[in-house]
Design a protein around this motif. Sequence first.
Motif, PDB file in Angstrom:
ATOM      1  N   GLU A 144      13.385   2.880  -3.004  1.00  0.00           N
ATOM      2  CA  GLU A 144      12.466   2.319  -2.384  1.00  0.00           C
ATOM      3  C   GLU A 144      11.597   1.462  -3.104  1.00  0.00           C
ATOM      4  O   GLU A 144      11.890   1.031  -2.205  1.00  0.00           O
ATOM      5  N   TRP A 145      10.997   2.049  -4.272  1.00  0.00           N
ATOM      6  CA  TRP A 145      10.637   0.855  -4.494  1.00  0.00           C
ATOM      7  C   TRP A 145      11.141  -0.853  -4.069  1.00  0.00           C
ATOM      8  O   TRP A 145      10.324  -1.438  -4.152  1.00  0.00           O
ATOM      9  N   GLU A 146      12.429  -0.623  -4.759  1.00  0.00           N
ATOM     10  CA  GLU A 146      13.373  -1.433  -5.202  1.00  0.00           C
ATOM     11  C   GLU A 146      13.183  -2.629  -3.398  1.00  0.00           C
ATOM     12  O   GLU A 146      13.029  -3.252  -3.798  1.00  0.00           O
ATOM     13  N   GLU A 147      13.796  -1.455  -3.143  1.00  0.00           N
ATOM     14  CA  GLU A 147      14.124  -2.471  -1.635  1.00  0.00           C
ATOM     15  C   GLU A 147      12.949  -2.816  -0.752  1.00  0.00           C
ATOM     16  O   GLU A 147      13.033  -3.702  -0.292  1.00  0.00           O
ATOM     17  N   ASP A 163       1.097  -0.966  -0.241  1.00  0.00           N
ATOM     18  CA  ASP A 163       0.020   0.202  -0.203  1.00  0.00           C
ATOM     19  C   ASP A 163       0.673   1.165   0.413  1.00  0.00           C
ATOM     20  O   ASP A 163       0.579   2.110   0.095  1.00  0.00           O
ATOM     21  N   LEU A 164       1.939   1.067   0.447  1.00  0.00           N
ATOM     22  CA  LEU A 164       2.971   2.296   0.420  1.00  0.00           C
ATOM     23  C   LEU A 164       3.447   2.788  -1.059  1.00  0.00           C
ATOM     24  O   LEU A 164       3.600   2.030  -1.900  1.00  0.00           O
ATOM     25  N   ASP A 165       3.503   3.964  -0.811  1.00  0.00           N
ATOM     26  CA  ASP A 165       3.898   5.013  -2.660  1.00  0.00           C
ATOM     27  C   ASP A 165       4.606   5.180  -3.100  1.00  0.00           C
ATOM     28  O   ASP A 165       5.484   6.461  -2.827  1.00  0.00           O
TER      29      ASP A 165
END
Length: 52
Positions: free
Chosen positions: A25-28, A18-20
Amino acid sequence: MGQELILKLKEVKQALVDLDLKGEEWEERQEILQKLEDVTSYVKDAIGSGKL
């Protein structure tokens, strides 16, 4: 106990989904989600073998 743990892991995974997030950050997050999936699989296997 085991089923409760699986439900908690699913809640954590959903909260992360749910986090945008973007970029690194997306890769992590993707790496963390994969690790959580591995843990969930381990717990399911442990339940199936009677360890939990």
